[in-house]
Design a protein around this motif. Structure first.
Motif, PDB file in Angstrom:
ATOM      1  N   GLU A  45      51.144  45.044   3.255  1.00  0.00           N
ATOM      2  CA  GLU A  45      49.919  45.654   3.745  1.00  0.00           C
ATOM      3  C   GLU A  45      49.934  45.747   5.269  1.00  0.00           C
ATOM      4  OE1 GLU A  45      46.417  43.467   2.830  1.00  0.00           O
ATOM      5  OE2 GLU A  45      47.118  41.601   3.737  1.00  0.00           O
ATOM      6  N   ILE A  46      49.148  46.709   5.741  1.00  0.00           N
ATOM      7  CA  ILE A  46      48.874  46.844   7.172  1.00  0.00           C
ATOM      8  C   ILE A  46      47.377  46.663   7.348  1.00  0.00           C
ATOM      9  CG2 ILE A  46      48.872  48.400   9.158  1.00  0.00           C
ATOM     10  CD1 ILE A  46      51.302  49.788   7.939  1.00  0.00           C
ATOM     11  N   VAL A  47      46.978  45.779   8.257  1.00  0.00           N
ATOM     12  CA  VAL A  47      45.562  45.523   8.510  1.00  0.00           C
ATOM     13  C   VAL A  47      45.324  45.615  10.015  1.00  0.00           C
ATOM     14  CG1 VAL A  47      43.642  43.913   8.214  1.00  0.00           C
ATOM     15  CG2 VAL A  47      45.487  43.972   6.516  1.00  0.00           C
ATOM     16  N   LEU A  48      44.409  46.492  10.419  1.00  0.00           N
ATOM     17  CA  LEU A  48      44.073  46.622  11.845  1.00  0.00           C
ATOM     18  C   LEU A  48      42.688  47.273  11.958  1.00  0.00           C
ATOM     19  CD1 LEU A  48      44.690  49.910  12.435  1.00  0.00           C
ATOM     20  CD2 LEU A  48      47.032  49.047  12.285  1.00  0.00           C
ATOM     21  N   PRO A  49      42.042  47.130  13.129  1.00  0.00           N
ATOM     22  CA  PRO A  49      40.676  47.643  13.251  1.00  0.00           C
ATOM     23  C   PRO A  49      40.580  49.118  13.632  1.00  0.00           C
ATOM     24  CG  PRO A  49      41.225  46.364  15.187  1.00  0.00           C
ATOM     25  CD  PRO A  49      42.406  46.254  14.269  1.00  0.00           C
ATOM     26  N   TYR A  50      41.615  49.662  14.306  1.00  0.00           N
ATOM     27  CA  TYR A  50      41.420  50.973  14.925  1.00  0.00           C
ATOM     28  C   TYR A  50      42.785  51.553  15.264  1.00  0.00           C
ATOM     29  CZ  TYR A  50      39.676  54.274  18.514  1.00  0.00           C
ATOM     30  OH  TYR A  50      39.372  55.376  19.271  1.00  0.00           O
ATOM     31  N   ALA A  51      42.975  52.858  14.974  1.00  0.00           N
ATOM     32  CA  ALA A  51      44.257  53.486  15.299  1.00  0.00           C
ATOM     33  C   ALA A  51      44.011  54.905  15.798  1.00  0.00           C
ATOM     34  CB  ALA A  51      45.163  53.513  14.078  1.00  0.00           C
ATOM     35  N   VAL A  52      44.760  55.294  16.846  1.00  0.00           N
ATOM     36  CA  VAL A  52      44.655  56.636  17.423  1.00  0.00           C
ATOM     37  C   VAL A  52      46.053  57.217  17.539  1.00  0.00           C
ATOM     38  CG1 VAL A  52      43.966  57.996  19.421  1.00  0.00           C
ATOM     39  CG2 VAL A  52      42.571  56.050  18.706  1.00  0.00           C
ATOM     40  N   ASN A  53      46.221  58.443  17.026  1.00  0.00           N
ATOM     41  CA  ASN A  53      47.475  59.180  17.193  1.00  0.00           C
ATOM     42  C   ASN A  53      48.691  58.325  16.812  1.00  0.00           C
ATOM     43  OD1 ASN A  53      48.940  61.506  17.840  1.00  0.00           O
ATOM     44  ND2 ASN A  53      49.315  60.808  19.949  1.00  0.00           N
ATOM     45  N   SER A  54      48.591  57.643  15.667  1.00  0.00           N
ATOM     46  CA  SER A  54      49.656  56.726  15.250  1.00  0.00           C
ATOM     47  C   SER A  54      50.143  57.077  13.847  1.00  0.00           C
ATOM     48  CB  SER A  54      49.151  55.279  15.277  1.00  0.00           C
ATOM     49  OG  SER A  54      48.837  54.880  16.593  1.00  0.00           O
ATOM     50  N   GLU A  55      51.309  56.515  13.475  1.00  0.00           N
ATOM     51  CA  GLU A  55      51.879  56.684  12.144  1.00  0.00           C
ATOM     52  C   GLU A  55      51.986  55.312  11.482  1.00  0.00           C
ATOM     53  OE1 GLU A  55      55.547  58.765  12.222  1.00  0.00           O
ATOM     54  OE2 GLU A  55      54.716  60.577  13.160  1.00  0.00           O
ATOM     55  N   LEU A  56      51.344  55.197  10.324  1.00  0.00           N
ATOM     56  CA  LEU A  56      51.346  53.923   9.597  1.00  0.00           C
ATOM     57  C   LEU A  56      51.906  54.155   8.201  1.00  0.00           C
ATOM     58  CD1 LEU A  56      47.695  52.720  10.441  1.00  0.00           C
ATOM     59  CD2 LEU A  56      49.761  52.459  11.830  1.00  0.00           C
ATOM     60  N   TYR A  57      52.901  53.340   7.822  1.00  0.00           N
ATOM     61  CA  TYR A  57      53.457  53.413   6.466  1.00  0.00           C
ATOM     62  C   TYR A  57      53.474  52.020   5.851  1.00  0.00           C
ATOM     63  CZ  TYR A  57      56.608  53.440   2.547  1.00  0.00           C
ATOM     64  OH  TYR A  57      57.126  53.262   1.298  1.00  0.00           O
ATOM     65  N   SER A  58      53.024  51.934   4.566  1.00  0.00           N
ATOM     66  CA  SER A  58      53.068  50.661   3.850  1.00  0.00           C
ATOM     67  C   SER A  58      53.501  50.920   2.410  1.00  0.00           C
ATOM     68  CB  SER A  58      51.694  49.977   3.857  1.00  0.00           C
ATOM     69  OG  SER A  58      51.689  48.851   2.980  1.00  0.00           O
TER      70      SER A  58
END
Length: 676
Positions: free
Chosen positions: A561-574
């Motif tokens: 899992e990926i856990v975070l509060p806030y993301a801008v202009n990013s790439e997330l893969y899980s």
């Protein structure tokens, strides 16, 4: 004159006769016995028929009375405390003055005949009226000199029981009905010109059932085990309708699957409290010590089959063992898993497959910058500060970041948790899951060809009439090469592709992958080594390839899992889940193999999850294109969807032409997107 007749049913003629004599209180010499039916079975032996007899008291004639001696007459007078009954009645004065009529007194008929009129009798149910030996079925006038006989028929119904097998022949249920004695007498009446014979009935319930009768019936049904004798004894003392279990089969005892008993406690991390964690104060934590037993393999216990009342075996569910894989820094001593180093234990479950290992934990209290350098670590990594631009943090376990991540890259196999913002960065978790699935697919294709090649070799042996032992290893290898060249050219391509894929991922794969690829290389590619140890070695390779594919083919319920509060202009893969816990995401690409949940807003970008996407708000009032995608069986839930939001489920698409609230989207039975 009145006669007594008793009809009795019983298992045998002798038993029915005995019961009738007891009811009449007479001896066999004083009655006439008529057998109405013999015992037996009807309907192909399925229905049991009782014996039935009719017993009639033999009345003494006047001639018989005259033959009595003086002493017998005197004895009878003494027994009746006076003269014989008929003589006494003739001498006694009449109780009432009647010119003509008939009455019943103490069960006997008394007549008074008139000079020009005679009494009339009418039979009724359960009363047989005979006048001068002829059976009368309707009203009849009685004349002086007529011989009138009345016969009452008592009934004796024996106790009845039936047994049926229920619950897949595991239970014998007995239904019992007590016997009935119906005792009939004529009601006393006053003198009447026309008298209908009225019968009084008294019913008594009884039970003379014997335990052996129930046992015999069970044996005839094929039940010879599991008899409950206390219950059977209870039946034979019942005097009312009853139902109870008289036999039980042997229930199976289910076994238990193999399992892993874990001896340590894990501290649960609460992602919702992520903003309150001061990662600068988090130190490296050693969960287990060197030499500590961290888990024990509990072996499966086989079940014990049961047996029905008819002897049919009741199987038990087969038990399964876990597939235990001992990873890095642990060893298996008998059934105990022991840590070889002090560090952090991990248990990776895939259905029945579990991999256990102990890893080190690296604690970096400050920022990840050019000064500290990139971090690559086999285990878990904790960063107390920010991860600055152009920096990389990689871990074979989990990554926890106490600050923000800006224009950086994070790679982890298990999870990434960030307490600050993620800006223009790439986070990748569990990427190896995809590569292993691809390796499994390739290995299964290779294995199919291996089986076909083995079968072709055996067929050639059969056609030529020789066996493997008659061929030298070099000749056998030459035969296989001929098959590859002429019939299985596709195998060589697939085999080389698989070996290359494994070698490219060698640093992150288990050693068992390398062992199989080395055998495939030595057996089919290498010109310097001859590793073909006959067909037995060939079959061993097939078995090892099948087992490797089977073990890793088990679909993992990925905990990545990926856990975070806030993301801008990013790439997330899980390979598992992605959770955004606070403000949301802006112009970002999120891909998860399981689920995505976003608190806050989702402005622009593309959100893709295989199973479910849950969002609080998508798009914007200024028409920002936002795309949400799931698999064909997936669901999309949106609290508020602005114009500019597009959803795609499988191959079906929908664009919102107006703002919508509480969107629950899925594919219906007709393959269309429905919004609820």
């Amino acid at each position: 004159m009145m006669r007594k007749i008793v009809t009795v049913q019983a298992p045998t003629v002798e038993e029915a006769t005995r019961q009738a004599l007891a009811l009449l209180k007479l001896t066999k010499k004083e009655v006439r016995v008529e057998v109405l039916s013999n015992p037996g079975r009807r309907l192909m032996g399925l229905r049991k028929v009782m014996a039935e007899v009719r017993v009639t008291k033999i009345e003494k004639t006047s001639t018989e009375n005259e033959s009595l001696g003086f002493e017998e007459i005197i004895d009878a007078m003494i027994e009746n405390e006076g003269l014989p009954q008929q003589q006494a009645k003739e001498l006694l004065p009449s109780e009432e003055h009647v010119e003509m009529g008939v009455r019943i007194a103490q069960g006997e008929l008394e007549f008074v005949f008139g000079t020009d009129a005679n009494p009339v009798l009418e039979p009724s149910k359960n009363v047989s009226l005979y006048v001068n030996g002829e059976l009368i079925n309707e009203k009849v006038t009685i004349y002086p000199g007529d011989k009138v006989d009345v016969t009452l028929s008592d009934e004796l119904k024996p106790p009845q029981f039936s047994i049926k097998l229920i619950e897949q022949e595991m239970i014998a249920l007995l239904s019992f009905t007590p016997g009935e004695k119906t005792l009939r007498t004529l009601s006393n009446t006053k003198f009447q010109a026309s008298l209908k014979l009225v019968v009084e009935e008294r019913i008594e319930y009884y039970n003379d059932l014997k335990p052996q009768e129930i046992v015999d019936e069970l044996k005839e049904m094929g039940v010879q085990q599991g008899l409950l004798f206390p219950a059977i004894s209870k039946v034979v003392s019942a005097t009312k309708a009853y139902e109870l279990i008289v036999a039980k089969g042997t229930l199976p005892i289910e076994g238990s699957d193999g399992d892993l008993e874990i001896h340590i406690e894990f501290e649960e991390f609460d992602p919702d409290s992520i903003e309150r964690v001061d990662f600068r104060e988090v130190n490296a934590i050693t969960n287990v010590r060197e030499g500590e037993v961290i888990a024990t393999h509990i072996l499966p216990v086989q079940g014990i089959p049961g047996q029905s009342l008819l002897g049919k075996p009741i199987p038990v569910k087969p038990v399964r063992d876990i597939l235990l894989r001992v990873g890095k820094n642990v060893e298996l001593i008998e059934q105990d898993i022991v840590a070889k180093i002090s560090g952090k234990p991990s248990f990776d479950w895939r259905d029945k497959l579990v991999k256990v290992e102990v890893t080190h934990e690296f604690n970096h209290p400050g920022e990840v910058s050019l000064e500290s350098g990139n971090i690559r670590f086999e285990g878990d990594v904790k960063v107390g500060g920010n991860v600055l631009p152009k920096m990389f943090v990689g871990a074979t376990g989990s990554i926890l970041v106490g600050g923000s991540v800006t224009q950086a890259t994070l790679h982890a196999m298990k999870s990434v948790i960030v307490t600050g913002n993620v800006l223009s960065s790439t986070i990748n978790v569990g990427k190896q899951e995809v590569s292993i699935n691809e390796l499994v697919r390739q290995l299964k294709e290779v294995t199919v060809f291996l089986v076909e090649i083995r079968d072709a070799v055996e067929q050639i042996f059969l056609i030529r009439g020789n066996t493997e032992v008659e061929l030298a290893p070099a000749d056998l290898k030459h035969l296989i090469y001929l098959l590859l060249e002429k019939k299985y050219t596709r195998f060589e391509v697939l085999n080389k592709q698989f070996i290359q894929s494994v070698r490219e991922s060698n640093t992150t794969l288990e050693p068992e992958w390398t062992m199989v690829t080395d055998k495939l290389y030595d057996m089919f590619i290498s010109t310097y080594k001859d590793k073909l140890e006959g067909m037995a070695g060939f079959q061993l390779l097939i078995d090892e390839a099948k087992e490797l594919a089977e073990v890793h083919e088990i679909e993992a319920v990925s905990q990545a899992e990926i856990v975070l509060p806030y993301a801008v202009n990013s790439e997330l893969y899980s390979s598992g889940d992605i959770r955004i816990t606070s403000k949301g995401v802006f112009q970002s690409t999120l891909i998860a193999e399981n689920n995505i949940t976003i608190q806050g807003v989702c402005r622009g970008g593309k959100i893709t999850a295989k199973n479910e996407v849950v969002l609080q708000e998508t798009g914007s009032e200024s028409f920002v294109k936002t795309v949400i995608k799931t698999g064909e069986k997936g669901r999309i839930k949106i609290g508020k969807a602005y114009i500019g939001t597009e959803i795609q489920i499988g191959l079906r698409e929908h664009k919102f032409s107006r703002d919508e609230l509480e969107v629950h989207a899925r594919i219906d039975e007709d393959g269309q997107i429905i919004l609820r």
